[in-house]
Design a protein around this motif. Structure first.
Motif, PDB file in Angstrom:
ATOM      1  N   ASP A 157       7.251 -32.140 -46.865  1.00  0.00           N
ATOM      2  CA  ASP A 157       8.074 -31.085 -47.705  1.00  0.00           C
ATOM      3  C   ASP A 157       8.613 -30.003 -46.826  1.00  0.00           C
ATOM      4  N   ARG A 158       8.533 -30.282 -45.757  1.00  0.00           N
ATOM      5  CA  ARG A 158       9.196 -29.155 -44.634  1.00  0.00           C
ATOM      6  C   ARG A 158       9.213 -29.763 -43.238  1.00  0.00           C
ATOM      7  N   GLU A 159      10.252 -28.912 -42.428  1.00  0.00           N
ATOM      8  CA  GLU A 159      10.240 -29.520 -40.992  1.00  0.00           C
ATOM      9  C   GLU A 159       9.602 -28.487 -40.617  1.00  0.00           C
ATOM     10  N   LYS A 160       8.549 -28.919 -39.350  1.00  0.00           N
ATOM     11  CA  LYS A 160       7.769 -27.701 -38.767  1.00  0.00           C
ATOM     12  C   LYS A 160       7.875 -28.264 -37.086  1.00  0.00           C
ATOM     13  N   PHE A 161       8.208 -27.183 -36.287  1.00  0.00           N
ATOM     14  CA  PHE A 161       8.298 -27.305 -34.947  1.00  0.00           C
ATOM     15  C   PHE A 161       7.066 -26.762 -34.247  1.00  0.00           C
ATOM     16  N   MET A 162       6.688 -27.219 -33.251  1.00  0.00           N
ATOM     17  CA  MET A 162       5.359 -27.008 -32.372  1.00  0.00           C
ATOM     18  C   MET A 162       5.529 -27.059 -31.006  1.00  0.00           C
ATOM     19  N   ALA A 163       4.545 -26.501 -30.182  1.00  0.00           N
ATOM     20  CA  ALA A 163       4.704 -26.554 -29.071  1.00  0.00           C
ATOM     21  C   ALA A 163       3.004 -26.604 -28.312  1.00  0.00           C
ATOM     22  N   ALA A 164       2.803 -27.383 -27.406  1.00  0.00           N
ATOM     23  CA  ALA A 164       1.512 -27.276 -26.919  1.00  0.00           C
ATOM     24  C   ALA A 164       1.847 -26.702 -25.033  1.00  0.00           C
ATOM     25  N   PHE A 165       0.993 -26.155 -24.660  1.00  0.00           N
ATOM     26  CA  PHE A 165       1.000 -25.227 -23.785  1.00  0.00           C
ATOM     27  C   PHE A 165       0.037 -25.691 -22.655  1.00  0.00           C
ATOM     28  N   LEU A 166       0.166 -26.245 -21.584  1.00  0.00           N
ATOM     29  CA  LEU A 166      -0.645 -27.172 -20.773  1.00  0.00           C
ATOM     30  C   LEU A 166      -1.106 -26.409 -19.303  1.00  0.00           C
ATOM     31  N   ASP A 167      -2.268 -26.586 -18.804  1.00  0.00           N
ATOM     32  CA  ASP A 167      -2.420 -25.895 -17.559  1.00  0.00           C
ATOM     33  C   ASP A 167      -2.170 -27.184 -16.484  1.00  0.00           C
ATOM     34  N   THR A 168      -2.411 -26.933 -15.321  1.00  0.00           N
ATOM     35  CA  THR A 168      -2.326 -28.014 -14.240  1.00  0.00           C
ATOM     36  C   THR A 168      -2.787 -29.024 -14.253  1.00  0.00           C
ATOM     37  N   GLY A 169      -3.844 -29.285 -15.206  1.00  0.00           N
ATOM     38  CA  GLY A 169      -4.557 -30.601 -15.416  1.00  0.00           C
ATOM     39  C   GLY A 169      -3.942 -31.082 -16.630  1.00  0.00           C
ATOM     40  N   ASN A 170      -3.143 -30.860 -17.260  1.00  0.00           N
ATOM     41  CA  ASN A 170      -2.435 -31.124 -18.780  1.00  0.00           C
ATOM     42  C   ASN A 170      -3.399 -31.019 -19.836  1.00  0.00           C
ATOM     43  N   ASN A 171      -4.474 -29.862 -19.622  1.00  0.00           N
ATOM     44  CA  ASN A 171      -5.257 -29.561 -20.567  1.00  0.00           C
ATOM     45  C   ASN A 171      -4.510 -28.506 -21.415  1.00  0.00           C
ATOM     46  N   ILE A 172      -4.993 -28.707 -22.824  1.00  0.00           N
ATOM     47  CA  ILE A 172      -4.207 -27.801 -23.632  1.00  0.00           C
ATOM     48  C   ILE A 172      -4.764 -26.499 -23.561  1.00  0.00           C
ATOM     49  N   ILE A 173      -3.763 -25.396 -23.185  1.00  0.00           N
ATOM     50  CA  ILE A 173      -4.148 -23.920 -23.339  1.00  0.00           C
ATOM     51  C   ILE A 173      -4.365 -23.526 -24.661  1.00  0.00           C
ATOM     52  N   GLU A 174      -2.989 -23.907 -25.265  1.00  0.00           N
ATOM     53  CA  GLU A 174      -2.874 -23.492 -26.619  1.00  0.00           C
ATOM     54  C   GLU A 174      -1.824 -24.535 -27.251  1.00  0.00           C
ATOM     55  N   THR A 175      -1.784 -24.457 -28.758  1.00  0.00           N
ATOM     56  CA  THR A 175      -0.858 -25.298 -29.576  1.00  0.00           C
ATOM     57  C   THR A 175      -0.415 -24.064 -30.364  1.00  0.00           C
ATOM     58  N   ARG A 176       0.751 -23.956 -30.494  1.00  0.00           N
ATOM     59  CA  ARG A 176       1.255 -23.009 -31.406  1.00  0.00           C
ATOM     60  C   ARG A 176       2.595 -23.443 -32.232  1.00  0.00           C
ATOM     61  N   THR A 177       2.587 -23.138 -33.660  1.00  0.00           N
ATOM     62  CA  THR A 177       3.589 -23.393 -34.675  1.00  0.00           C
ATOM     63  C   THR A 177       4.749 -22.466 -34.251  1.00  0.00           C
ATOM     64  N   PHE A 178       6.042 -22.760 -34.018  1.00  0.00           N
ATOM     65  CA  PHE A 178       7.049 -21.650 -33.986  1.00  0.00           C
ATOM     66  C   PHE A 178       8.168 -21.955 -35.090  1.00  0.00           C
ATOM     67  N   SER A 179       8.156 -22.728 -35.917  1.00  0.00           N
ATOM     68  CA  SER A 179       8.982 -22.735 -36.937  1.00  0.00           C
ATOM     69  C   SER A 179       8.673 -23.566 -37.957  1.00  0.00           C
ATOM     70  N   GLU A 180       8.791 -23.191 -39.359  1.00  0.00           N
ATOM     71  CA  GLU A 180       8.670 -24.015 -40.531  1.00  0.00           C
ATOM     72  C   GLU A 180       9.762 -23.900 -41.390  1.00  0.00           C
ATOM     73  N   GLY A 181      10.670 -24.924 -41.633  1.00  0.00           N
ATOM     74  CA  GLY A 181      11.885 -24.550 -42.421  1.00  0.00           C
ATOM     75  C   GLY A 181      11.668 -25.240 -43.444  1.00  0.00           C
ATOM     76  N   SER A 182      13.037 -25.778 -44.011  1.00  0.00           N
ATOM     77  CA  SER A 182      13.162 -26.501 -45.593  1.00  0.00           C
ATOM     78  C   SER A 182      12.902 -28.150 -45.100  1.00  0.00           C
ATOM     79  N   ILE A 183      13.034 -28.809 -46.083  1.00  0.00           N
ATOM     80  CA  ILE A 183      13.006 -30.044 -45.808  1.00  0.00           C
ATOM     81  C   ILE A 183      13.839 -30.829 -45.009  1.00  0.00           C
ATOM     82  N   GLY A 184      15.075 -30.386 -44.709  1.00  0.00           N
ATOM     83  CA  GLY A 184      16.025 -30.644 -43.819  1.00  0.00           C
ATOM     84  C   GLY A 184      16.139 -29.834 -42.345  1.00  0.00           C
ATOM     85  N   GLU A 185      15.728 -28.781 -42.238  1.00  0.00           N
ATOM     86  CA  GLU A 185      16.076 -28.077 -41.134  1.00  0.00           C
ATOM     87  C   GLU A 185      14.936 -27.049 -40.870  1.00  0.00           C
TER      88      GLU A 185
END
Length: 259
Positions: free
Chosen positions: A100-128
């Motif tokens: 029902d909406r478009e959602k943009f996320m990013a996973a931040f990794l350490d030197t071993g590519n382990n996840i430090i944090e995953t965060r949502t940065f945007s939630e828009g409409s169904i189209g953008e």
């Protein structure tokens, strides 16, 4: 100080105990000169603390024990995004059910590519969904990450990167490459399927110009790709029939206005 202790570390430890418990620094230094410094926490009655100081030592010990246990659990359950397949499956689990909406996320990794944090940065409409590079940059610096994996969903079902998807990826590369933070991939999710721009070979080069203005991701302007093998399913896209389209040419002369 008693031999075997690093003086700088010992001094820092004593100052910390003083601030957290209220026990005088001079008393701790005198005790540490002839005794095991860890007795202050492990056998606190040896330094004869008052009731309030003793309660604070118990609380500090409880905090240290809990921290160690949680750290062990984190190491056992740590998520490592060490391939496009693992990253794709990870973001499908987070974004695959959103239609029902478009959602943009990013996973931040350490030197071993382990996840430090995953965060949502945007939630828009169904189209953008508008994405603000400044917010992503701030989050990356806050967690001192070494790499980033971007991801967003296409509610319309297309797995093709849109022009805006490419533009945003290119812009973020331009921001993070000079900081020696790698943008490893941009995952696009549709239902239970995903497309990896890195695996596809379409992860762009950094833009020459750094820009922090917002950009809207748009699911409706997907770019047609030649490398269709990289998509799990693109059968829902119809080719445009140019032969069936009519084109109109403008008249050679402008119509005269009737007076």
């Amino acid at each position: 100080m008693k031999k075997g202790y690093d003086e700088d570390h010992t001094s820092s430890f004593i100052k910390g105990i003083t601030r957290l418990t209220g026990i005088a620094e001079t008393k701790l230094k005198k005790y540490a000169a002839e005794n095991n410094l860890f007795n202050v926490l492990e056998h606190p009655n040896t330094i004869d603390p008052n009731k309030q100081q003793l309660e604070k030592i118990y609380l500090l010990n409880e905090f240290i024990s809990t921290y160690r246990l949680l750290k062990l659990q984190e190491n056992e359950n740590r998520l490592t995004l060490n391939s496009s397949t693992v990253a794709g499956e990870y973001f499908v689990s987070l974004l695959g059910g959103i239609k029902d909406r478009e959602k943009f996320m990013a996973a931040f990794l350490d030197t071993g590519n382990n996840i430090i944090e995953t965060r949502t940065f945007s939630e828009g409409s169904i189209g953008e969904a508008p994405v603000y590079p400044r917010m992503i940059l701030k989050a990356a610096l806050d967690c001192d990450c070494k790499a980033i994996i971007l991801a967003h969903n296409h509610p319309g079902g297309s797995l093709s990167p849109s022009i805006q998807d490419r533009d945003l990826t290119e812009r973020l590369l331009a921001i993070f490459v000079p900081l020696q933070i790698d943008v490893l991939d941009h995952i696009i999710v549709a239902d239970t399927k995903y497309c990896s721009m890195m695996e596809q070979g379409t992860l762009p080069q950094p833009s020459k110009n750094i820009c922090y203005d917002a950009i809207s991701l748009n699911d409706n302007k997907a770019v047609k790709e030649d490398e269709a093998d990289f998509y799990v399913d693109i059968s829902d896209r119809d080719d445009i029939d140019l032969d069936g389209m009519e084109f109109f040419e403008p008249d050679d002369e402008e119509d005269e206005l009737e007076l």
